[in-house]
Enzyme design. Structure first.
Site, PDB file in Angstrom:
ATOM      1  N   SER A 296      -3.535  -6.253  -3.332  1.00 51.60           N
ATOM      2  CA  SER A 296      -4.512  -7.331  -3.405  1.00 51.60           C
ATOM      3  C   SER A 296      -5.484  -7.253  -2.218  1.00 51.60           C
ATOM      4  O   SER A 296      -6.139  -6.238  -2.039  1.00 51.60           O
ATOM      5  CB  SER A 296      -3.771  -8.671  -3.472  1.00 51.60           C
ATOM      6  OG  SER A 296      -4.627  -9.708  -3.863  1.00 51.60           O
TER       7      SER A 296
ATOM      8  N   ASP B 255      -1.949  -8.536 -15.145  1.00 51.85           N
ATOM      9  CA  ASP B 255      -2.539  -9.048 -13.905  1.00 51.85           C
ATOM     10  C   ASP B 255      -3.902  -9.653 -14.213  1.00 51.85           C
ATOM     11  O   ASP B 255      -4.847  -8.942 -14.560  1.00 51.85           O
ATOM     12  CB  ASP B 255      -2.680  -7.901 -12.897  1.00 51.85           C
ATOM     13  CG  ASP B 255      -3.245  -8.342 -11.550  1.00 51.85           C
ATOM     14  OD1 ASP B 255      -3.767  -9.468 -11.453  1.00 51.85           O
ATOM     15  OD2 ASP B 255      -3.160  -7.553 -10.599  1.00 51.85           O
TER      16      ASP B 255
ATOM     17  N   HIS C  93       0.444  -9.704 -11.150  1.00 42.56           N
ATOM     18  CA  HIS C  93      -0.130  -9.389  -9.832  1.00 42.56           C
ATOM     19  C   HIS C  93       1.004  -9.359  -8.815  1.00 42.56           C
ATOM     20  O   HIS C  93       1.260 -10.347  -8.107  1.00 42.56           O
ATOM     21  CB  HIS C  93      -1.173 -10.444  -9.472  1.00 42.56           C
ATOM     22  CG  HIS C  93      -1.993 -10.118  -8.264  1.00 42.56           C
ATOM     23  ND1 HIS C  93      -2.894  -9.071  -8.233  1.00 42.56           N
ATOM     24  CD2 HIS C  93      -2.071 -10.698  -7.038  1.00 42.56           C
ATOM     25  CE1 HIS C  93      -3.491  -9.032  -7.051  1.00 42.56           C
ATOM     26  NE2 HIS C  93      -2.989 -10.005  -6.303  1.00 42.56           N
TER      27      HIS C  93
END
Length: 426
Positions: free
Chosen positions: A52, A136, A171
């Site tokens: 991320s 995600d 995610h």
């Protein structure tokens, strides 16, 4: 008489130190941060990966310092300097990143090459690992497709680039083992680490370093080091301390690799404790493959700041700077956080090169190391160790030796000038 007085005074200091340590233990404060050690790192084997915002930062480091980082792993992030030109929302949430937007980012790489960033020609020889879960929705496949296109446009060959898209995965940083406090694979929730039946740490390290020896599922607690980050920056988005995993043989002076593992938003130590450091699997593979792992840490910054293209924003989730909170040069070598991370890499890779057999000449394999067995107090007054908050640490390696007193005995092996590790001599 004099020796009795000295001994009595020393014993009083030991009792005081033990009492201080016990008090700190009761408050959960006994583990104090130490200086980041300088180790014997092969500078051709320095790599970085992240999830991320950590993935965005890994990508930025890989382009800005392409002569240092020989490999880059990106888990669920977007292309270089995307938020330098667009609102950050256009770089995530599965947004499609147009060819025109990629051309604008490429112009930055072209214009900054060799000045604000290292020569972009270095990127072509990097090994690159990309991962995204098909469930995600926080970042999603589309921004990751743009990351792949950008690397290919800058000369990374198909053989050097691996792109994994995994179904049923949200995610998260994927693992293949259960760990206390982790979330489910299909849920984009804290701590964003999940058993997905896929070993992400193994996958990225294998791509960057080649085949690996079997992992150690119980890496030694003593090999985790909490280090002082304030020595590298006072940036308001960086925590006071970071973490590192240093395998015992690396601490003893063996030539090792270096991998920087960057957490994502809401994954810093203050938010999820040691889960990213211990539950992601990096230390398990590092322990048996001569890899030192740096786990630098961010902190929450609630002050609203002017960003590159996203207006006035705070950083309440402790994200790495990929939107320009700390200056418009955030993606360049001069960027505050990039400069701090590079300084950490330089410090930990600043040790001697060669065989650690001879403390006076680490390159000479023929001279045995020197060992000293003594109380922790004696080690400290003899200059082989130091005491901090009642705990003793070996000079150089900063390994924790336990309480600072006359009752705990430790064997220290000297592997270089003023560099000691816990161990034994043959």
């Amino acid at each position: 008489m004099k020796s009795s007085v000295v001994r009595s005074s020393a014993i009083h200091r030991f009792v005081a130190a033990a009492a201080t340590a016990a008090s700190l233990l009761s408050m959960g404060l006994a583990h104090a941060a130490v200086p980041l050690p300088s180790l014997n790192i092969d500078k051709t084997q320095i790599t970085v990966s992240g999830l991320s915002s950590g993935g965005f930062m890994a990508n930025q480091l890989g382009y800005a310092h392409s002569s240092t980082f020989k490999g880059v792993g990106v888990f669920a992030a977007g292309p270089y300097n995307c938020a330098g030109h667009s609102n950050y929302t256009a770089c995530m949430y599965n947004a499609t990143i147009s060819s025109s937007a990629l051309n604008t980012m490429q112009a930055d790489l072209n214009n900054w090459s060799g000045t604000a960033i290292d020569a972009k020609s270095n990127v072509a020889s990097q090994k690159v690992f990309l991962f995204v879960g098909l469930s995600d929705t926080t970042v999603g496949p589309n921004p990751m497709n743009a990351v792949q296109t950008q690397y290919l446009n800058n000369g990374v060959t198909a053989a050097n680039l691996e792109y994994v898209q995994r179904s049923g995965t949200a995610h998260v940083l994927p693992t293949d083992f259960d760990a206390t406090g982790n979330n489910s694979c299909g849920s984009s929730a804290s701590p964003y680490i999940a058993n997905c039946g896929y070993d992400g740490a193994k996958a990225v390290l294998t791509k960057l370093y080649g085949s690996l020896s079997a992992r150690n599922n119980s890496p030694a607690a003593a090999n985790y080091i909490e280090f002082d980050q304030t020595a590298f920056s006072t940036n308001p988005g960086l925590a006071a301390t970071g973490w590192a995993y240093v395998p015992a043989n690396c601490a003893a002076g063996q030539v090792c690799k270096l991998h920087v593992a960057l957490h994502g938003c809401q994954q810093n130590y203050a938010t999820i404790g040691d889960k990213f450091v211990r539950n992601t699997g990096f230390s398990r593979w590092a322990d048996t493959n001569n890899i030192v792992v740096l786990f630098p840490q961010t902190k929450v910054d609630s002050t609203s700041r002017s960003t590159a293209a996203s207006g006035l924003l705070p950083n309440p989730n402790g994200c790495w700077d990929w939107v320009g909170w700390y200056g418009s040069n955030f993606a360049q070598k001069a960027g505050t956080q990039i400069a701090a991370l590079k300084a950490m890499v330089d410090k930990v890779s600043g040790g001697t090169t060669g065989n650690p057999g001879d403390p006076g000449n680490p390159g000479d394999p023929g001279t045995p190391a020197t060992c000293f067995t003594a109380s922790n107090y004696t080690h400290s007054v003899s200059g082989r160790a130091y005491a901090l908050y009642g705990i003793t640490y070996a000079n150089g390696s900063n390994q924790s030796m336990g309480l600072w007193n006359i009752f705990v005995t430790t064997t220290l092996k000297q592997t270089a000038p003023n560099y000691y590790v816990i161990g034994t001599c043959p």
